[in-house]
Scaffold this active site. Sequence first.
Site, short mmCIF file in Angstrom:
data_model
loop_
_atom_site.label_atom_id
_atom_site.label_comp_id
_atom_site.label_asym_id
_atom_site.label_seq_id
_atom_site.Cartn_x
_atom_site.Cartn_y
_atom_site.Cartn_z
N GLY A 11 -17.02 16.91 -4.38
CA GLY A 11 -17.22 15.47 -4.40
C GLY A 11 -16.11 14.77 -5.17
N MET A 12 -16.17 13.44 -5.21
CA MET A 12 -15.12 12.69 -5.91
C MET A 12 -15.07 13.07 -7.39
SD MET A 12 -14.58 8.60 -6.38
CE MET A 12 -14.41 8.29 -4.65
N LEU A 13 -16.19 12.96 -8.07
CA LEU A 13 -16.20 13.31 -9.49
C LEU A 13 -15.96 14.81 -9.66
CD1 LEU A 13 -16.65 12.58 -12.44
CD2 LEU A 13 -19.11 12.84 -12.08
N ASP A 35 -27.65 25.36 -2.53
CA ASP A 35 -28.32 24.13 -2.12
C ASP A 35 -29.29 23.77 -3.25
OD1 ASP A 35 -29.91 22.13 -1.14
OD2 ASP A 35 -30.20 23.05 0.84
N ALA A 59 -24.82 15.03 -5.39
CA ALA A 59 -25.71 13.88 -5.24
C ALA A 59 -25.78 13.42 -3.80
CB ALA A 59 -25.21 12.71 -6.10
N TYR A 60 -26.78 12.57 -3.54
CA TYR A 60 -26.89 11.89 -2.25
C TYR A 60 -26.65 10.42 -2.57
CZ TYR A 60 -28.80 10.26 2.16
OH TYR A 60 -28.95 9.66 3.38
N TYR A 124 -33.04 4.25 -3.71
CA TYR A 124 -31.95 5.07 -4.26
C TYR A 124 -32.08 5.12 -5.79
CZ TYR A 124 -27.37 6.32 -6.04
OH TYR A 124 -26.37 6.91 -6.75
N LYS A 128 -32.71 8.37 -8.39
CA LYS A 128 -31.89 8.75 -9.55
C LYS A 128 -32.75 8.79 -10.83
CE LYS A 128 -27.99 9.54 -9.55
NZ LYS A 128 -27.29 10.83 -9.30
#
Length: 280
Positions: A11-13, A35, A59-60, A124, A128
């Site tokens: 992912g980006m992070l 998973d 994350a989603y 969302y 979280k």
Amino acid sequence: MQKILLIGAKGMLGQYLAKTFAEDDLYLWDRDEIDITKPEVVKAKISELRPQVIINAAAYNDVDGTETQPAAAELVNGYGPGFLARAAEAVEAILVHYSSDYVFDGEKEEGYTESDQPNPISRYGASKYLGERAVRENCQKYYLIRLSRLFGSRGIGQGVKMSFVDKMLELAETRNQLEVVDEELSCPTYARDLAEYTRALLGSGEPWGVYHGANSGGCTWYQFAQEIFKLKDIEIDVIPVSGDKFLRPARRPRYSILLNTKFIPVRSWQEALEEYLVES
Ligand SMILES: NC(=O)c1ccc[n+]([C@@H]2O[C@H](COP(=O)([O-])OP(=O)(O)OC[C@H]3O[C@@H](n4cnc5c(N)ncnc54)[C@H](OP(=O)(O)O)[C@@H]3O)[C@@H](O)[C@H]2O)c1
């Protein structure tokens, strides 16, 4: 040197964390390796590896999609972190997990401290917040770091999305006028700075708990866009509009500045953005 398991490494992070922790005994896992929504898989794989630190950047992140299809977000953002927390506790590992300004309702104009009470207004945000509680309830040694508006080079996973910064730059290639929402005050977060913040926090001995790791200062989306075009010397007419101009299924907090009152201050979002735009 610590044995560190990084999940969500594509992912980006995750990509920035991989660089920041490259000198450690680092294990890079993403969806192909684990998973996080499967408790038995999580338990078995982590008890076999026995890392000292688990960093969960998986994350989603489809905020609007979650309104109509909340199950995926609940699993990945809500239950997954709980499975990781249980597995971390079993091997006595530290768990680092990331959350969002969208856990807040956005009514507090002056911003939110780490101890303010979440009250999500979107599904969302609720997913979280579920993840935050699952971490707190299932392990003792954790750092829960909130951020907002992540930007940086795009991740390499299948489902990763473009940041607002890259979306603005892409739109500017074909348009000479853009309408941008001049609401929703929040703090952009440069993924490189957040990865450094994470490393500093892990080495600090600070008490376990919630931290705010966004860059300092705040802006609306319109102000963010203006700064991007100014720094890139792009001539474009940016028009401020109100949030109801665009139909978005999920409600957004009006004010969600993340105040960092517990750990080292992070540089301003403008400085961080300039560095990212110079390098990209
Ligand atoms: N992006 C933002 O603006 C923002 C704002 C606030 C908070 N955050 C938080 O910051 C953290 C990092 O976000 P990011 O933007 O770097 O995420 P990202 O680029 O979307 O990357 C998430 C990674 O997790 C992987 N993943 C998804 N489901 C998985 C599963 N069930 N098991 C294992 N891996 C899975 C994804 O794989 P696929 O690509 O194959 O799905 C992807 O590689 C997250 O906690 C996020 O909620 C982000």
